[in-house]
Write a protein that holds these residues in place. Structure first.
Motif: not given
Lengths: 83, 454, 376
Positions: A23, A58, A61, A65-68, A72, A74-75, A78, B106-107, B411, C224, C303
């Protein structure tokens, strides 16, 4: 767009993606280089290390929340939100 | 799975963490020797940093040896359990063996635990940045980040890029960008840069590869300047231009000029990712480049029985050395004698790697590039002034600076700023202490398996 | 030559130094490491009256609480008068909790509705008691800033901080202290305060006396940084009270959850006697996580980015050691505060300063006497 390519939405706007791209890479390729504001200085951040160790990129998705973004993949379909 | 181990996650002879050249070579060697092996990697594909590739893409020009690596990967998939999308957050040890705790998906995030008799740490390294005014502007990336974008995602990092920092890695990054049609405004090497030509080992071995990159840069008219660095990035919300400095041998600024660009790919070497091993009690020491690395013996054993390390965690040295070390570790775990030719190749590649590290030291003058408000810690937005204030209050080491002023508390837990804070504290970088190596939700943490084996 | 040497630059040593300097004494603070290098560096920052049984420790806590508020005017260490909400899961525990609160004679409110205090608290809890006096500080900053404040207000000559100096011996001549031997040479003084926390027993031994201070390990989870604060006060389950007083060497945990100015949520608390072992305990992490989520279900998706452990200095009777050592004249102790060191630091320092300057201490120090373990 490459025929295998697809789209994701970022804050409601479409962004093209090539299969296998993260992404974060798709955003960067689309000229969107920042999508987050820092907590104290409200400074913009996007990709920095690109490999998942700096946590600058971050975003959310599909509600998670807080996804790198740089990690990730992409699909199609999304839904990404950055605030 | 909540709380208990299922049968097929236990009983491995070897658990390998990291699916780059070292991990794949080590896992495959052990599997071919008949061991039951599982390899875990956080990414969607094997490759690590070096062999990043888009699915289905095999552009040989971008990767030396990608075809061979892909064949090894296929062989590995057929002979071992390859767990992709698995982020290892800690490893524990008990009298019966090791438990690798990972987060699968992954998610989504599903806690998973694997048990094995031995562990191979092949977790690679990440870029080592140095702070400078404006380094936190969008458009400033690490060289590894620019390389990952290009090789792994088919994305050019920018349209007009300055590549800067120190070390031989700047060359392939710049060459890759230039070949992809990006305007590389300059490659800036902070050191004197004569290391490659001057050192006999380097001249003999690396000249070929470096010469290839150098030729590419010449062909694309990319200026390569030594004793030069980006000392400031300018722009409101993204980079528009940089201040480039001519440096003295201690990296202090002698003169400056402005260069326009929309992207800066800047980094000063690499930091091996050794926290999973240090948490197990593995001994470490500082390598010639100042980075803490795991101490290993001739067969890649760390100081903790059953824990092996190969590749960058045993000292930054590139993909070829990583593969050799992986193969050596695989032999050792399997109880096989290590073939002499592997040992010889490792010796040669190690001494070459050491020579490279010695040719590109970080010099202290970079600290003078910083203004009082330059962020030292990106995550917690800690400026230099806060670091200095902590020192005045009695924080005499990097750890105390962290406790008082918070650099390294965010982080990334000090991955990006730890080296810089050590330098500012006037001490050698310490081995990281990160019991939680990957963020893990409280919901996952309450479901982990903490079973003690019977 | 200073009037008094303080061994240990943690929060207790800093408080001793501050009040001694304020009383007009020349003080040298020594630490083998940096400021806050020991247990203070692993502390959560609790200033509590809520968890103290009526008696000497509660009196000390109340006195110290008032002093912290005064100190907060003098220096900045993120003092937050946020109050503490102690929650009871069952009616039986609630009854014990309200009974304790009635005996304590400190300001408190039996909470009619918990969600008025903490909107994100789980449902189904039996009730709770709110203690407005419970407060929070950043402990490392507090130690460092107290020392700086003493230097600024009472002159740098009055308070000298020497980090990286290890005390290797206590000079005792004819039953009285004459100074210390250190890695940087001998320093002479007529009084030495042992504020070495979890290592207080070791320092006492250098002077030829024994203090049975043992380490009691605790882990903390750090989340976090949250964009919006989810937890307003310190929140803990009533089991915290019974845990503290237990002698069980095995693992004991209770839920403690609070936010910080940095945005992170701190989650505790565990207690184990495992010596100085820093090995990660997955069992502890799992329990702390489960307890935190049980109190605040909204934290489930948050987290943990860091965990660390510290070693509380604990005495067999759960009271600190404060006062003059009758066995060696000129030797004083200010250690063994277990998990209450931060909260009790100012009172400890102020009381010792009174002793050192010949005044009568504001509280009876008999319960905290250093030689009480020999009575048993």
């Amino acid at each position: 767009m490459n025929q295998d390519g697809f789209e994701i939405t970022v804050d409601g706007r479409p962004v093209p993606v090539r299969p296998g791209q993260s992404i974060g890479a798709a955003l960067h390729a689309a000229g969107i280089r920042s999508w987050r504001r820092t907590r104290f200085g409200a400074r913009p951040r996007g990709l920095f290390c690109g490999i998942g160790v700096c946590f600058d990129c971050l975003l959310s998705v599909n509600g998670a929340p807080e996804q790198r973004a740089c990690l990730v993949e992409a699909r199609p379909g999304d839904s990404v939100s950055t605030s | 799975m909540t709380g208990t181990m299922t049968g097929n996650m236990t009983g491995y002879d070897l658990l390998v963490v990291g699916g780059g050249p070292a991990g794949v070579a080590g896992a495959l060697t052990a599997a071919r020797a008949g061991l039951r092996v599982a390899l875990l990697d956080a990414g969607p594909r094997l490759g690590g940093q070096y062999f990043r590739h888009l699915p289905g893409a095999t552009d040989g020009k971008l990767h030396h040896g990608l075809d061979r690596f892909l064949r090894q990967s296929d062989a590995l998939h057929a002979s071992a359990d390859v767990l992709l999308g698995h982020r290892v957050w800690t490893i524990t040890r008990d009298p019966a063996g090791f438990t690798v705790q990972a987060l699968a998906g992954e998610r989504e995030e599903e806690p998973v635990a694997l048990r094995g008799a031995a562990v191979l740490i092949a977790t690679g390294a990440h870029d080592r940045p140095l702070p400078f005014p404006g380094w936190d502007l969008p458009g400033v990336l690490t060289p590894g980040g620019a390389q990952a974008l290009l090789k792994g995602h088919g994305v050019a990092a920018g349209r007009r890029v300055v590549v800067a920092g120190t070390g031989p890695f700047l060359l392939p990054v710049a060459a890759g960008l230039a070949r992809a049609g990006v305007k590389v405004a300059a490659v800036l090497e902070a050191s004197g840069g004569l290391g490659l030509a001057r050192h006999p080992v380097l001249a003999a071995a690396k000249a070929g590869e470096a010469a290839g990159y150098a030729a590419t840069l010449v062909r694309h008219r990319v200026p390569y300047r030594t004793r030069s660095a980006v000392v400031r990035a300018h722009g409101d919300d993204e980079v528009t231009h940089v201040t480039v400095a001519r440096l003295d041998r201690d990296w202090r600024v002698r003169s400056t000029e402005t260069v326009e660009c929309d992207t800066v790919a800047v980094g000063y070497g690499f930091l091996p990712q050794i926290e999973l091993a240090t948490q197990l009690g593995c001994a470490s020491a500082n390598d010639a480049d100042g980075s803490p690395i795991l101490t290993v013996d001739q067969e890649q054993r760390t100081s903790v029985p059953g824990v092996y390390a190969a590749g960058e965690p045993a000292g930054v040295g590139g993909a070829a050395l990583a593969e050799i070390e992986g193969r050596i570790a695989g032999h050792a775990v399997a109880g096989l004698a290590v073939p002499e030719h592997l040992l010889l190749r490792r010796t040669r590649l190690r001494s070459f790697a050491r020579a490279l590290q010695e040719a590109y030291p970080v010099r202290p003058g970079w600290q003078d590039w910083l203004a009082a408000d330059t962020l030292v810690c990106r995550c917690e937005e800690v400026p230099l002034s806060a670091v200095r204030e902590a020192q005045e209050l009695g924080a005499t080491d990097a750890r105390s600076i962290k406790l008082l002023a918070r650099p390294g508390m965010g982080w990334c837990q000090g991955r990006m700023c730890g080296y810089a804070v050590s330098c500012l504290a006037g001490e050698a970088p310490q081995a990281p202490r990160r019991p939680v190596a990957q963020p893990i939700t409280l919901g996952s943490l309450e479901r982990i398996s903490d079973d003690q084996p019977r | 030559m200073p009037d008094v040497i303080v061994v240990g630059a943690g929060v207790v040593g800093a408080a001793c130094a501050y009040y001694a300097a304020r009383a007009g004494l020349d003080v040298a603070v020594l630490d083998r490491g940096p400021v806050s290098g020991g247990t203070t560096g692993a502390g959560e920052g609790n200033i509590l009256v809520s968890d103290k049984e009526p008696g000497p420790e509660l009196d000390l806590a109340v006195h110290s609480n008032r002093l912290w508020r005064e100190l907060a005017e003098v220096a900045d260490f993120e003092f937050e008068a946020k109050g503490g909400l102690v929650v009871a899961e069952t009616p039986e525990v609630l009854a014990q909790l309200t009974a304790l609160a009635a005996k304590q004679d400190v300001e408190h409110t039996v909470a009619a509705g918990l969600h008025a205090y903490e909107p994100h608290l789980a449902g189904g809890l039996a009730g709770g008691v709110f203690y407005p006096q419970d407060a929070q500080v950043q402990p490392m900053l507090a130690a460092a800033r107290l020392i700086r404040a003493a230097q600024d207000n009472y002159g740098h000559g009055a308070l000298q901080l020497r980090t990286g100096v290890e005390v290797r011996g206590v000079r005792v001549e004819r039953g009285r202290v004459t100074g210390v031997r250190t890695s940087a040479g001998d320093i002479l003084a007529g009084a030495v305060i042992n504020a070495a926390g979890t290592w207080g027993g070791e320092v006492a031994a250098l002077a030829g006396v024994s203090l049975p201070i043992m380490p009691r390990r605790g882990f903390i989870l750090v989340t976090e940084p949250l964009a919006e604060p989810l937890v307003r006060h310190k929140v803990y389950t009533a089991a915290y009270v019974t845990n503290v007083a237990s002698d069980n060497a095995g693992l004991e945990t209770s839920a403690v959850v609070e936010g910080t100015p940095a945005g992170t949520v701190l989650i505790g608390a565990s207690r184990e006697r495992v010596g100085f072992d820093r090995t990660l305990s997955l069992t502890v992490l799992k329990r702390l996580a489960a307890q935190a989520v049980a109190l605040f279900p909204v934290l489930r998706e948050r987290r943990v980015i860091r965990t660390y452990c510290g070693f509380r200095p604990y005495c067999p009777d759960h009271l600190p050691v404060i006062g003059a050592d009758p066995r060696v004249r000129g030797l004083y102790h200010a250690c063994g505060h277990e998990g209450a060191g931060i909260g009790l630091a100012p009172a400890t320092g102020a009381l010792l300063a009174q002793l050192l300057s010949g005044q009568s201490p504001a509280l009876d120090l008999h319960p905290f006497r250093p030689d009480r373990f020999e009575d048993a």
